[in-house]
Design a protein around this motif. Structure first.
Motif, PDB file in Angstrom:
ATOM      1  N   GLY A   7       0.757  -1.235   0.000  1.00 56.57           N
ATOM      2  CA  GLY A   7       0.000   0.000   0.000  1.00 56.57           C
ATOM      3  C   GLY A   7       0.793   1.294   0.000  1.00 56.57           C
ATOM      4  N   TYR A   8       2.104   1.232  -0.093  1.00 57.18           N
ATOM      5  CA  TYR A   8       2.939   2.436  -0.115  1.00 57.18           C
ATOM      6  C   TYR A   8       2.925   3.021  -1.528  1.00 57.18           C
ATOM      7  CZ  TYR A   8       6.962   5.464   0.605  1.00 57.18           C
ATOM      8  OH  TYR A   8       7.783   6.556   0.705  1.00 57.18           O
ATOM      9  N   ALA A  80      -7.269  -9.791  -6.074  1.00 57.84           N
ATOM     10  CA  ALA A  80      -7.256  -9.187  -4.735  1.00 57.84           C
ATOM     11  C   ALA A  80      -6.042  -8.277  -4.569  1.00 57.84           C
ATOM     12  CB  ALA A  80      -7.268 -10.275  -3.667  1.00 57.84           C
ATOM     13  N   MET A  81      -4.887  -8.720  -5.066  1.00 62.65           N
ATOM     14  CA  MET A  81      -3.682  -7.880  -5.000  1.00 62.65           C
ATOM     15  C   MET A  81      -3.862  -6.613  -5.835  1.00 62.65           C
ATOM     16  SD  MET A  81      -0.411 -10.416  -5.044  1.00 62.65           S
ATOM     17  CE  MET A  81      -1.001 -11.862  -5.885  1.00 62.65           C
ATOM     18  N   ARG A  82      -4.494  -6.751  -6.990  1.00 62.24           N
ATOM     19  CA  ARG A  82      -4.707  -5.629  -7.895  1.00 62.24           C
ATOM     20  C   ARG A  82      -5.608  -4.564  -7.263  1.00 62.24           C
ATOM     21  NH1 ARG A  82      -4.954  -1.820  -9.959  1.00 62.24           N
ATOM     22  NH2 ARG A  82      -7.113  -1.790 -10.483  1.00 62.24           N
ATOM     23  N   ARG A  83      -6.514  -4.989  -6.412  1.00 63.74           N
ATOM     24  CA  ARG A  83      -7.421  -4.041  -5.762  1.00 63.74           C
ATOM     25  C   ARG A  83      -6.699  -3.111  -4.796  1.00 63.74           C
ATOM     26  NH1 ARG A  83     -11.172  -8.056  -6.631  1.00 63.74           N
ATOM     27  NH2 ARG A  83     -10.717  -9.278  -4.793  1.00 63.74           N
ATOM     28  N   THR A  84      -5.459  -3.427  -4.453  1.00 58.28           N
ATOM     29  CA  THR A  84      -4.686  -2.588  -3.536  1.00 58.28           C
ATOM     30  C   THR A  84      -4.649  -1.144  -4.024  1.00 58.28           C
ATOM     31  OG1 THR A  84      -3.321  -4.445  -2.870  1.00 58.28           O
ATOM     32  CG2 THR A  84      -2.429  -2.274  -2.452  1.00 58.28           C
ATOM     33  N   ILE A  85      -4.403  -0.939  -5.304  1.00 58.77           N
ATOM     34  CA  ILE A  85      -4.310   0.424  -5.820  1.00 58.77           C
ATOM     35  C   ILE A  85      -5.666   1.124  -5.772  1.00 58.77           C
ATOM     36  CG2 ILE A  85      -4.609  -0.195  -8.248  1.00 58.77           C
ATOM     37  CD1 ILE A  85      -2.540   2.092  -8.804  1.00 58.77           C
ATOM     38  N   GLU A  86      -6.739   0.408  -6.059  1.00 53.01           N
ATOM     39  CA  GLU A  86      -8.060   1.030  -5.987  1.00 53.01           C
ATOM     40  C   GLU A  86      -8.361   1.490  -4.562  1.00 53.01           C
ATOM     41  OE1 GLU A  86      -9.526   1.810  -8.644  1.00 53.01           O
ATOM     42  OE2 GLU A  86      -8.373   0.533  -9.994  1.00 53.01           O
ATOM     43  N   THR A  87      -7.898   0.725  -3.581  1.00 53.95           N
ATOM     44  CA  THR A  87      -8.085   1.109  -2.186  1.00 53.95           C
ATOM     45  C   THR A  87      -7.333   2.400  -1.890  1.00 53.95           C
ATOM     46  OG1 THR A  87      -8.315  -1.208  -1.582  1.00 53.95           O
ATOM     47  CG2 THR A  87      -7.811   0.327   0.194  1.00 53.95           C
ATOM     48  N   ARG A  88      -6.143   2.577  -2.445  1.00 57.32           N
ATOM     49  CA  ARG A  88      -5.371   3.809  -2.226  1.00 57.32           C
ATOM     50  C   ARG A  88      -6.128   5.009  -2.769  1.00 57.32           C
ATOM     51  NH1 ARG A  88      -4.469   1.197   1.122  1.00 57.32           N
ATOM     52  NH2 ARG A  88      -3.778  -0.799   0.419  1.00 57.32           N
ATOM     53  N   PHE A  89      -6.703   4.879  -3.968  1.00 53.45           N
ATOM     54  CA  PHE A  89      -7.482   5.990  -4.520  1.00 53.45           C
ATOM     55  C   PHE A  89      -8.641   6.330  -3.597  1.00 53.45           C
ATOM     56  CE2 PHE A  89      -5.847   4.695  -8.843  1.00 53.45           C
ATOM     57  CZ  PHE A  89      -5.142   5.856  -9.053  1.00 53.45           C
ATOM     58  N   SER A  90      -9.344   5.321  -3.129  1.00 54.96           N
ATOM     59  CA  SER A  90     -10.486   5.559  -2.237  1.00 54.96           C
ATOM     60  C   SER A  90     -10.039   6.251  -0.959  1.00 54.96           C
ATOM     61  CB  SER A  90     -11.166   4.233  -1.884  1.00 54.96           C
ATOM     62  OG  SER A  90     -11.719   3.657  -3.027  1.00 54.96           O
ATOM     63  N   CYS A  93      -9.222   9.863  -1.536  1.00 57.23           N
ATOM     64  CA  CYS A  93     -10.465  10.640  -1.675  1.00 57.23           C
ATOM     65  C   CYS A  93     -11.109  10.883  -0.313  1.00 57.23           C
ATOM     66  CB  CYS A  93     -11.440   9.913  -2.594  1.00 57.23           C
ATOM     67  SG  CYS A  93     -10.943   9.934  -4.325  1.00 57.23           S
ATOM     68  N   SER A  94     -11.193   9.842   0.505  1.00 55.57           N
ATOM     69  CA  SER A  94     -11.895  10.002   1.787  1.00 55.57           C
ATOM     70  C   SER A  94     -11.071  10.782   2.809  1.00 55.57           C
ATOM     71  CB  SER A  94     -12.300   8.647   2.354  1.00 55.57           C
ATOM     72  OG  SER A  94     -11.166   7.883   2.696  1.00 55.57           O
ATOM     73  N   LEU A  95      -9.758  10.589   2.831  1.00 59.79           N
ATOM     74  CA  LEU A  95      -8.922  11.281   3.811  1.00 59.79           C
ATOM     75  C   LEU A  95      -8.607  12.722   3.422  1.00 59.79           C
ATOM     76  CD1 LEU A  95      -6.339   8.455   4.605  1.00 59.79           C
ATOM     77  CD2 LEU A  95      -8.103   9.324   6.143  1.00 59.79           C
ATOM     78  N   PHE A  96      -8.355  12.952   2.129  1.00 59.24           N
ATOM     79  CA  PHE A  96      -7.842  14.252   1.693  1.00 59.24           C
ATOM     80  C   PHE A  96      -8.698  14.939   0.629  1.00 59.24           C
ATOM     81  CE2 PHE A  96      -4.152  11.551   2.785  1.00 59.24           C
ATOM     82  CZ  PHE A  96      -3.722  12.231   3.910  1.00 59.24           C
ATOM     83  N   GLU A 114       1.221  16.193  -4.027  1.00 61.20           N
ATOM     84  CA  GLU A 114       2.425  15.700  -3.351  1.00 61.20           C
ATOM     85  C   GLU A 114       2.302  15.784  -1.831  1.00 61.20           C
ATOM     86  OE1 GLU A 114       5.891  17.429  -5.189  1.00 61.20           O
ATOM     87  OE2 GLU A 114       5.441  16.410  -7.075  1.00 61.20           O
ATOM     88  N   GLN A 115       1.644  16.842  -1.328  1.00 55.96           N
ATOM     89  CA  GLN A 115       1.410  16.946   0.117  1.00 55.96           C
ATOM     90  C   GLN A 115       0.499  15.820   0.599  1.00 55.96           C
ATOM     91  OE1 GLN A 115      -0.123  20.950   0.240  1.00 55.96           O
ATOM     92  NE2 GLN A 115       1.836  21.790   0.931  1.00 55.96           N
ATOM     93  N   MET A 116      -0.534  15.531  -0.169  1.00 59.90           N
ATOM     94  CA  MET A 116      -1.464  14.463   0.212  1.00 59.90           C
ATOM     95  C   MET A 116      -0.768  13.105   0.214  1.00 59.90           C
ATOM     96  SD  MET A 116      -4.855  15.558  -1.855  1.00 59.90           S
ATOM     97  CE  MET A 116      -5.353  17.262  -1.909  1.00 59.90           C
ATOM     98  N   ILE A 117       0.039  12.853  -0.810  1.00 53.11           N
ATOM     99  CA  ILE A 117       0.745  11.571  -0.886  1.00 53.11           C
ATOM    100  C   ILE A 117       1.783  11.464   0.229  1.00 53.11           C
ATOM    101  CG2 ILE A 117       2.351  10.205  -2.288  1.00 53.11           C
ATOM    102  CD1 ILE A 117       0.678  11.051  -4.725  1.00 53.11           C
ATOM    103  N   LEU A 118       2.479  12.549   0.523  1.00 53.70           N
ATOM    104  CA  LEU A 118       3.429  12.544   1.630  1.00 53.70           C
ATOM    105  C   LEU A 118       2.714  12.240   2.946  1.00 53.70           C
ATOM    106  CD1 LEU A 118       6.210  13.010   2.909  1.00 53.70           C
ATOM    107  CD2 LEU A 118       5.640  15.457   3.002  1.00 53.70           C
ATOM    108  N   ALA A 119       1.613  12.930   3.197  1.00 52.53           N
ATOM    109  CA  ALA A 119       0.853  12.686   4.431  1.00 52.53           C
ATOM    110  C   ALA A 119       0.333  11.253   4.467  1.00 52.53           C
ATOM    111  CB  ALA A 119      -0.306  13.670   4.533  1.00 52.53           C
TER     112      ALA A 119
END
Length: 128
Positions: A7-8, A80-90, A93-96, A114-119
């Motif tokens: 998830g990084y 299931a592994m591929r869904r990891t990236i979709e979870t990051r987008f979600s 969206c929800s956090l930032f 870049e600030q959002m990704i760093l956080a």
């Protein structure tokens, strides 16, 4: 977006909506040392797969349901592994609220993302 299975977020590319995902692959994979890439249907292309093999990457994309061999190819563990990236987008969206940055130009948009990704990535280390 290029994300590890844990998830990084490693890299991202922003393009206009009219640019096909495949056009940004070389920029996205710049300095990527991971040889195995799991992608979504937007990257389903024999030419792209051949291009990436020449660069030392192995690209896996799911097959469309009606394509021959899709049931065997679209193994549930890989999906299931591929869904990891979709979870990051979600999460972005929800956090930032990444889809509504209210920036006025490309420089502001880049800085905001870049600030959002760093956080997000700092949060990733805190959790893991």
């Amino acid at each position: 977006m290029l994300v590890t299975l844990s998830g990084y977020i490693l890299n991202y590319v922003v393009t206009s909506a009219s640019v096909h995902d495949i056009r940004a692959v070389d920029d996205l994979l710049e300095n990527c040392r991971q040889p195995y890439i799991l992608a979504d249907l937007g990257y389903l292309s024999r030419d792209l797969k051949d291009h990436l093999v020449q660069k030392g990457y192995h690209l896996w994309t799911p097959l469309r349901q009606k394509m021959e061999g899709s049931k065997q190819h679209n193994h549930w563990k890989l999906m299931a592994m591929r869904r990891t990236i979709e979870t990051r987008f979600s999460e972005l969206c929800s956090l930032f609220d990444i889809e509504h940055t209210l920036t006025r130009g490309l420089t502001g948009l880049q800085l905001s993302i870049e600030q959002m990704i760093l956080a997000y990535n700092l949060r990733y280390f805190e959790i893991n």
